[in-house]
Design an enzyme around this catalytic site. Structure first.
Site, short mmCIF file in Angstrom:
data_model
loop_
_atom_site.label_atom_id
_atom_site.label_comp_id
_atom_site.label_asym_id
_atom_site.label_seq_id
_atom_site.Cartn_x
_atom_site.Cartn_y
_atom_site.Cartn_z
N GLU A 92 35.66 43.15 58.66
CA GLU A 92 36.35 44.44 58.72
C GLU A 92 35.28 45.52 58.66
O GLU A 92 34.11 45.23 58.44
CB GLU A 92 37.37 44.56 57.59
N CYS A 133 31.99 41.83 44.12
CA CYS A 133 31.77 40.59 44.88
C CYS A 133 30.34 40.50 45.38
O CYS A 133 29.84 39.42 45.66
CB CYS A 133 32.75 40.54 46.04
N GLU A 160 38.32 38.55 52.59
CA GLU A 160 37.07 38.93 51.93
C GLU A 160 37.09 38.24 50.57
O GLU A 160 37.89 38.60 49.70
CB GLU A 160 36.99 40.45 51.83
N ASN A 171 38.91 44.30 41.00
CA ASN A 171 37.56 44.74 40.60
C ASN A 171 37.19 46.13 41.11
O ASN A 171 36.49 46.87 40.43
CB ASN A 171 36.50 43.70 40.99
P1 NAD Z 1 42.47 36.58 42.82
O1 NAD Z 1 42.32 35.74 44.03
O2 NAD Z 1 42.81 35.92 41.54
O3 NAD Z 1 43.63 37.66 43.05
C1 NAD Z 1 43.57 38.59 44.11
C2 NAD Z 1 44.99 39.00 44.48
O4 NAD Z 1 45.68 37.87 45.00
C3 NAD Z 1 45.83 39.50 43.32
O5 NAD Z 1 46.62 40.58 43.78
C4 NAD Z 1 46.69 38.29 42.98
O6 NAD Z 1 47.91 38.62 42.36
C5 NAD Z 1 46.92 37.71 44.36
N1 NAD Z 1 47.23 36.29 44.40
C6 NAD Z 1 46.76 35.30 43.59
N2 NAD Z 1 47.23 34.10 44.00
C7 NAD Z 1 48.01 34.33 45.09
C8 NAD Z 1 48.79 33.50 45.96
N3 NAD Z 1 48.82 32.18 45.79
N4 NAD Z 1 49.45 34.09 46.97
C9 NAD Z 1 49.39 35.41 47.18
N5 NAD Z 1 48.70 36.26 46.38
C10 NAD Z 1 48.01 35.72 45.35
O7 NAD Z 1 41.13 37.44 42.70
P2 NAD Z 1 40.74 38.48 41.55
O8 NAD Z 1 40.41 37.72 40.32
O9 NAD Z 1 41.75 39.57 41.49
O10 NAD Z 1 39.40 39.14 42.18
C11 NAD Z 1 38.13 38.64 41.96
C12 NAD Z 1 37.65 37.86 43.17
O11 NAD Z 1 37.67 38.68 44.34
C13 NAD Z 1 36.21 37.39 43.05
O12 NAD Z 1 36.11 36.07 43.53
C14 NAD Z 1 35.44 38.35 43.97
O13 NAD Z 1 34.22 37.84 44.46
C15 NAD Z 1 36.45 38.55 45.05
N6 NAD Z 1 36.17 39.78 45.80
C16 NAD Z 1 35.69 39.70 47.08
C17 NAD Z 1 35.39 40.86 47.80
C18 NAD Z 1 34.81 40.82 49.19
O14 NAD Z 1 34.80 41.86 49.83
N7 NAD Z 1 34.35 39.68 49.69
C19 NAD Z 1 35.59 42.10 47.20
C20 NAD Z 1 36.09 42.14 45.91
C21 NAD Z 1 36.39 40.98 45.22
#
Ligand code: NAD
Length: 493
Positions: A474, A295, A261, A162
């Site tokens: 962080e 997020c 996060e 994102n």
């Molecule tokens: P996601 O969890 O689907 O994927 C994030 C990353 O994790 C990707 O690189 C993906 O390939 C990897 N991944 C997925 N499954 C994995 C596994 N089993 N093992 C290791 N790596 C794995 O998230 P997304 O759809 O890319 O991002 C959106 C989400 O991120 C939303 O829920 C959003 O709220 C959250 N987010 C949180 C913050 C924060 O600071 N709290 C910031 C940005 C986004």
């Protein structure tokens, strides 16, 4: 220009970067434009042996010249990396825009600017140093204790799509500042800016193995291979809460440290005493920035009853004036969602909201352009009212340009309703009452509360979430704590 953005030429075949070199792999996947569905690059996926090579290269580099640098010398390298991003600023903008369909203006003012700021901030912070000392008198004699920071070793960094460059560099910069070596896995949806970052690292003369980049997916692919690798000492992850749960189970093997996060279902609270126009603009921004794919976006909006109807009407008017379109189109406020598949998820919530009995105040559907963008991943910004707090659309993170607005009466009531969530990332309060601002914000079970603003950050402050929204903090010294091992040294005087 009003067109589908293109990638810098070096990224048409987007490659992992391991042990100081780009590596072409046989297994590839498509990077697809969310603007019109066209294929913009071919991405080389890292298999398990390449992940192993990357982690071993990182381990080996710890014992090389990188490990011998002082914090001040590492800070110089970080500033060189920031200079390198600055020198290729427009390439980074093009990469972010092509992968995500976001506005060019946002990529310039937020994503790439913050990428640079992350390196400069942690370069400056790590130079400050600072440890603890304790002098003590014991029967065995006087003692002097003092602490030193050492790198953890190899850090596995996994980031989402994102805010690709911003969130990746938020972790890479402090990890390197503290002397670690890193293996990073950006989202499969957004491989481009991370690959440009590898080019910048290479050109900045970072020793081979200090920064390694893997492309691929999560389960059964580079993400999982990385987290399972026993030579990864700590894992830092930003993404969905359920992915965090999966990674935490894996990290339990070897009792490795994690920093998470995760997702949110954030609230904005508008009190009747708020500066009305500022609150409307603030909620417009907090619900629809980056097409709601931050997020920290507010998907739950609570408005005090005396101004409820007026607020819904005003937000509706401002929302319907938002223009959606190409990232570089003058006057456009919102680009596309990240992908067709994410749009399917958002549209499923649009349908669910109606099933659950919502009033769709505006939006709730796909816009029609009559050109190639109809093959893209656009949706209209959407406002719902009329749902109970326990409706799934009020409980689950949609991660799209959507908010539900509900009336409330008292401070106690709104505190209870905001806290009634499995998530606990952020909240925004709109009020001119100073006492209320302080007392309500202290009672909210979230990692960050904004008062009369949203999203503004000082990078030295702690950032993170409660409950399903994350683990650890962080930012500033909190990042330095996570990315270092603190040792106590005790001397008999
Ligand atoms: P996601 O969890 O689907 O994927 C994030 C990353 O994790 C990707 O690189 C993906 O390939 C990897 N991944 C997925 N499954 C994995 C596994 N089993 N093992 C290791 N790596 C794995 O998230 P997304 O759809 O890319 O991002 C959106 C989400 O991120 C939303 O829920 C959003 O709220 C959250 N987010 C949180 C913050 C924060 O600071 N709290 C910031 C940005 C986004």
């Amino acid at each position: 220009m009003q067109s589908t953005p293109t990638l810098p030429a070096s990224l048409r075949t987007t490659m992992p970067y391991v042990d100081g070199a780009f590596v072409a792999t046989a297994k590839r996947f498509a990077n697809t434009s969310p603007i019109d569905g066209s294929r913009i690059a071919e991405v080389c996926e890292a298999d398990a042996p390449l992940v192993d090579r990357a982690v071993r290269a990182a381990r080996a580099a710890l014992d090389g010249p990188w490990g011998a640098l002082s914090p001040a010398e590492r800070a110089q390298v970080l500033h060189r990396i920031a200079d390198g991003i600055e020198a290729r600023f427009e390439d980074f903008v093009a990469a972010e825009v092509a992968d995500t369909g976001r506005l060019v203006e946002q990529a310039r003012s937020l994503d790439v600017a913050r990428g640079i700021a992350n390196f400069r901030t942690f370069a400056d912070l790590v130079k400050v140093g600072g440890g603890e000392t304790f002098e003590s008198r014991t029967p065995a004699g006087d003692l002097l204790n003092y602490t030193v920071r050492k790198p953890h070793g190899v850090i596995g960094i996994i980031s989402p799509w994102n805010l690709p460059l911003l969130l990746l560099t938020w972790k890479v910069a402090p990890a390197l500042a503290c002397g670690n070596c890193v293996v990073v896995k950006p989202s499969e949806e957004t491989p481009s800016s991370a690959t440009l970052l590898a080019e910048v690292m290479h050109d900045a003369g970072l020793p081979p193995g200090v920064f390694n980049l893997l492309h691929g997916f999560g389960p059964g692919s580079a993400g999982e291979f990385l987290t399972r690798h026993p030579m990864v000492d700590a894992i830092t992850f930003t993404g969905e809460s359920r992915t965090g749960e999966a990674i935490m189970k894996v990290a339990a093997e070897g009792v490795r440290e994690v920093s998470f996060e995760l997702g949110g279902k954030n609230a904005a609270v508008v009190f009747a005493d708020a500066d009305f126009d500022a609150a409307v603009e603030g909620v417009l921004r907090s619900s629809f920035t980056n097409s709601g794919q931050v997020c920290l976006c507010s998907e739950r909006v609570f408005v005090q009853r005396p101004i409820f109807e007026r607020f819904v009407a005003a937000l509706r008017q401002r929302t319907e004036a938002l223009r959606i379109g190409y990232p570089d189109e003058p006057g456009v406020h919102m680009g596309s969602l990240i992908s067709q598949s994410h749009r399917q998820k958002v549209l499923s919530y649009f349908a669910l909201a109606v099933e659950e009995g919502a009033t769709v105040v505006t939006g709730g559907r796909v816009p029609h352009f009559g050109d190639a963008r109809d093959n893209g991943a656009f949706v209209l910004p959407t406002i719902w009212t009329g749902l109970p707090d326990d409706a799934r659309c009020n409980v689950e993170e949609v991660f799209g340009p959507v908010c539900h607005i509900a009336p409330f009466d008292s401070d106690d009531e709104v505190v209870r309703r905001v806290n009634d969530s499995k998530y606990g990332l952020a909240a925004a309060l709109w009020t001119t009452n100073l006492k209320r601002a302080h007392t309500v914000s202290r009672r909210l079970h979230v990692g960050i509360v904004w008062i009369n603003t949203w999203f503004t950050r000082d990078l030295r402050t702690p950032f993170g979430g409660a409950r399903l929204s994350g683990l650890g903090r962080e930012g500033g010294r909190h990042s330095l704590d996570f990315y270092s091992e603190i040792s106590n040294i005790c001397i008999q005087l």
